[in-house]
Design a protein around this motif. Sequence first.
Motif, PDB file in Angstrom:
ATOM      1  N   GLY A  77       0.812  -1.198   0.000  1.00 42.97           N
ATOM      2  CA  GLY A  77       0.000   0.000   0.000  1.00 42.97           C
ATOM      3  C   GLY A  77       0.847   1.249   0.000  1.00 42.97           C
ATOM      4  O   GLY A  77       2.053   1.194  -0.236  1.00 42.97           O
ATOM      5  N   PRO A  78       0.251   2.397   0.283  1.00 43.54           N
ATOM      6  CA  PRO A  78       0.983   3.659   0.234  1.00 43.54           C
ATOM      7  C   PRO A  78       2.054   3.779   1.314  1.00 43.54           C
ATOM      8  O   PRO A  78       3.002   4.545   1.164  1.00 43.54           O
ATOM      9  N   LEU A  79       1.912   3.029   2.421  1.00 41.05           N
ATOM     10  CA  LEU A  79       2.888   3.104   3.496  1.00 41.05           C
ATOM     11  C   LEU A  79       3.933   2.009   3.408  1.00 41.05           C
ATOM     12  O   LEU A  79       5.124   2.255   3.594  1.00 41.05           O
ATOM     13  N   ALA A  80       3.488   0.778   3.153  1.00 40.45           N
ATOM     14  CA  ALA A  80       4.427  -0.344   3.206  1.00 40.45           C
ATOM     15  C   ALA A  80       3.759  -1.584   2.628  1.00 40.45           C
ATOM     16  O   ALA A  80       2.650  -1.525   2.081  1.00 40.45           O
ATOM     17  N   ASN A  81       4.448  -2.715   2.749  1.00 34.60           N
ATOM     18  CA  ASN A  81       3.917  -3.983   2.277  1.00 34.60           C
ATOM     19  C   ASN A  81       2.809  -4.481   3.210  1.00 34.60           C
ATOM     20  O   ASN A  81       2.838  -4.233   4.420  1.00 34.60           O
ATOM     21  N   TYR A  82       1.862  -5.198   2.622  1.00 36.48           N
ATOM     22  CA  TYR A  82       0.818  -5.836   3.408  1.00 36.48           C
ATOM     23  C   TYR A  82       1.206  -7.281   3.699  1.00 36.48           C
ATOM     24  O   TYR A  82       2.061  -7.861   3.015  1.00 36.48           O
ATOM     25  N   PRO A  83       0.562  -7.894   4.694  1.00 36.60           N
ATOM     26  CA  PRO A  83       0.819  -9.310   4.933  1.00 36.60           C
ATOM     27  C   PRO A  83       0.190 -10.176   3.846  1.00 36.60           C
ATOM     28  O   PRO A  83      -0.580  -9.691   3.013  1.00 36.60           O
ATOM     29  N   ILE A  84       0.531 -11.446   3.869  1.00 38.16           N
ATOM     30  CA  ILE A  84      -0.205 -12.414   3.059  1.00 38.16           C
ATOM     31  C   ILE A  84      -1.639 -12.455   3.564  1.00 38.16           C
ATOM     32  O   ILE A  84      -1.882 -12.553   4.760  1.00 38.16           O
ATOM     33  N   SER A  85      -2.603 -12.358   2.668  1.00 41.21           N
ATOM     34  CA  SER A  85      -4.017 -12.531   3.025  1.00 41.21           C
ATOM     35  C   SER A  85      -4.575 -13.683   2.215  1.00 41.21           C
ATOM     36  O   SER A  85      -4.302 -13.785   1.011  1.00 41.21           O
ATOM     37  N   ILE A  86      -5.344 -14.537   2.866  1.00 42.56           N
ATOM     38  CA  ILE A  86      -5.943 -15.690   2.184  1.00 42.56           C
ATOM     39  C   ILE A  86      -7.435 -15.711   2.470  1.00 42.56           C
ATOM     40  O   ILE A  86      -7.850 -15.695   3.634  1.00 42.56           O
ATOM     41  N   VAL A  87      -8.220 -15.735   1.413  1.00 43.11           N
ATOM     42  CA  VAL A  87      -9.669 -15.858   1.525  1.00 43.11           C
ATOM     43  C   VAL A  87     -10.060 -17.268   1.107  1.00 43.11           C
ATOM     44  O   VAL A  87      -9.669 -17.738   0.028  1.00 43.11           O
ATOM     45  N   ALA A  88     -10.813 -17.927   1.946  1.00 43.05           N
ATOM     46  CA  ALA A  88     -11.292 -19.281   1.657  1.00 43.05           C
ATOM     47  C   ALA A  88     -12.738 -19.223   1.200  1.00 43.05           C
ATOM     48  O   ALA A  88     -13.535 -18.439   1.726  1.00 43.05           O
ATOM     49  N   SER A  89     -13.084 -20.035   0.235  1.00 45.43           N
ATOM     50  CA  SER A  89     -14.465 -20.062  -0.250  1.00 45.43           C
ATOM     51  C   SER A  89     -15.378 -20.819   0.699  1.00 45.43           C
ATOM     52  O   SER A  89     -16.593 -20.672   0.640  1.00 45.43           O
ATOM     53  N   LYS A  90     -14.785 -21.614   1.581  1.00 49.35           N
ATOM     54  CA  LYS A  90     -15.557 -22.408   2.549  1.00 49.35           C
ATOM     55  C   LYS A  90     -15.287 -21.920   3.962  1.00 49.35           C
ATOM     56  O   LYS A  90     -14.246 -21.338   4.255  1.00 49.35           O
ATOM     57  N   SER A  91     -16.237 -22.165   4.847  1.00 48.65           N
ATOM     58  CA  SER A  91     -16.088 -21.786   6.245  1.00 48.65           C
ATOM     59  C   SER A  91     -15.187 -22.778   6.971  1.00 48.65           C
ATOM     60  O   SER A  91     -14.862 -23.847   6.451  1.00 48.65           O
ATOM     61  N   SER A  92     -14.799 -22.433   8.183  1.00 48.55           N
ATOM     62  CA  SER A  92     -13.999 -23.349   8.994  1.00 48.55           C
ATOM     63  C   SER A  92     -14.723 -24.663   9.227  1.00 48.55           C
ATOM     64  O   SER A  92     -14.115 -25.735   9.211  1.00 48.55           O
ATOM     65  N   THR A  93     -16.030 -24.581   9.437  1.00 42.87           N
ATOM     66  CA  THR A  93     -16.822 -25.795   9.650  1.00 42.87           C
ATOM     67  C   THR A  93     -16.799 -26.676   8.415  1.00 42.87           C
ATOM     68  O   THR A  93     -16.624 -27.908   8.514  1.00 42.87           O
ATOM     69  N   GLN A  94     -16.971 -26.086   7.241  1.00 41.06           N
ATOM     70  CA  GLN A  94     -16.940 -26.863   6.000  1.00 41.06           C
ATOM     71  C   GLN A  94     -15.569 -27.461   5.744  1.00 41.06           C
ATOM     72  O   GLN A  94     -15.452 -28.591   5.266  1.00 41.06           O
ATOM     73  N   ILE A  95     -14.513 -26.727   6.078  1.00 39.94           N
ATOM     74  CA  ILE A  95     -13.153 -27.247   5.907  1.00 39.94           C
ATOM     75  C   ILE A  95     -12.927 -28.437   6.831  1.00 39.94           C
ATOM     76  O   ILE A  95     -12.345 -29.458   6.429  1.00 39.94           O
ATOM     77  N   ALA A  96     -13.407 -28.335   8.066  1.00 44.20           N
ATOM     78  CA  ALA A  96     -13.254 -29.436   9.019  1.00 44.20           C
ATOM     79  C   ALA A  96     -14.024 -30.669   8.557  1.00 44.20           C
ATOM     80  O   ALA A  96     -13.548 -31.816   8.692  1.00 44.20           O
ATOM     81  N   GLN A  97     -15.201 -30.449   8.002  1.00 47.18           N
ATOM     82  CA  GLN A  97     -15.998 -31.580   7.500  1.00 47.18           C
ATOM     83  C   GLN A  97     -15.296 -32.253   6.331  1.00 47.18           C
ATOM     84  O   GLN A  97     -15.293 -33.487   6.222  1.00 47.18           O
ATOM     85  N   ALA A  98     -14.677 -31.461   5.457  1.00 50.16           N
ATOM     86  CA  ALA A  98     -13.945 -32.025   4.318  1.00 50.16           C
ATOM     87  C   ALA A  98     -12.754 -32.841   4.792  1.00 50.16           C
ATOM     88  O   ALA A  98     -12.438 -33.886   4.208  1.00 50.16           O
ATOM     89  N   GLU A  99     -12.079 -32.380   5.843  1.00 49.34           N
ATOM     90  CA  GLU A  99     -10.930 -33.122   6.372  1.00 49.34           C
ATOM     91  C   GLU A  99     -11.375 -34.467   6.945  1.00 49.34           C
ATOM     92  O   GLU A  99     -10.657 -35.462   6.821  1.00 49.34           O
TER      93      GLU A  99
END
Length: 354
Positions: A77-99
Amino acid sequence: MPSIIPTRQARAYHHAFDIPNDVWRALLQNEAAANVILPFAKKGLNLPRGGDNEQLWPIPLYDDTNNVEFVLSFTKGPLANYPISIVASKSSTQIAQAEKRGKKLADSLLPLVLCLLKEVPPQRVFSVFSIAKVAETFAKIFDANTSQQYGMEALEHPYYDATFIFCTSETLKKASDSISSFPGSGDIDIALRRADMSQPKEIKAMCKAFSETTPPFVLDDVGAELEATVLITNQQAWVHMVQKEGQEPEIACLVAATQESDNVTAVTKVFTAEHWRGRGCAARLLHRVCQNILQKKERVVLYVEDTEALAPARKVYRKIGFQGLDGPQGQQVKDLEKWLEIGFKDTTLSCWCW
């Protein structure tokens, strides 16, 4: 952690113009949670190609049905670098169910890590921000692929441990007397308005003081001045002014709303000067900001840390009408998630100023 060659490959894009339509659709379908990526990608459409404008916008990863499963961004951004950001299409609950069905999250995230390491030096990855399970798993995979060669390691305690909450026109509460009135205001005038250049030094001081509550991302004088200028110029800052009889007006509270997409705006800063705390300033100003935003948007979102020190802030958000502070009650509320920002040792620490 996995050391196998992933069967799926991730691909990096270096300009917002190049983002595939299905990635835009995936972000828009999950617009509230995608607020950590979507507003920056939209701004990127206005940037010319080349030079500093070439950034690592998204690295999308598709699932077995060719739907976008994760989107990773790595921008500045205008001040500095941003962190890594990750958006998941599934919720935590859905991810746990898939696992439970045998689909390991680590196997899904490995291609993102490998693609990222092809694009940037690992020392540039100072932190990752995502829903808790994704952030934790990404950090472990990143460790496994960098620790031996570069000596990098995820920090034991996250920089940021927060709950994602939101407010809508339906949940926004009417302004109570405690919000509308100022205690002992007989000799005090108040004003709630957008910040302007009439008090740049005061807003700079508020930005710096706020950053000191979020270590290690503390601004120096130059950074605080730049952030204040950006917030004022972009009309993203609001101030609660107070003026005692016979004295100059001063800023009691600052609210910044900086991440805006089609239907969602994120509040990224709420800070009250210490000597004005306990007078309802934050609730009064944030309620006004939410009223203003919700005239055009569907949702105001923010992240609030789950610490004892932030208990007064959570009380303010609850009073205004933000959802998710007490956890889902009855039927689960969509989009309420715990988010973590996990830092890495021996990296080039940047500044997270959304």
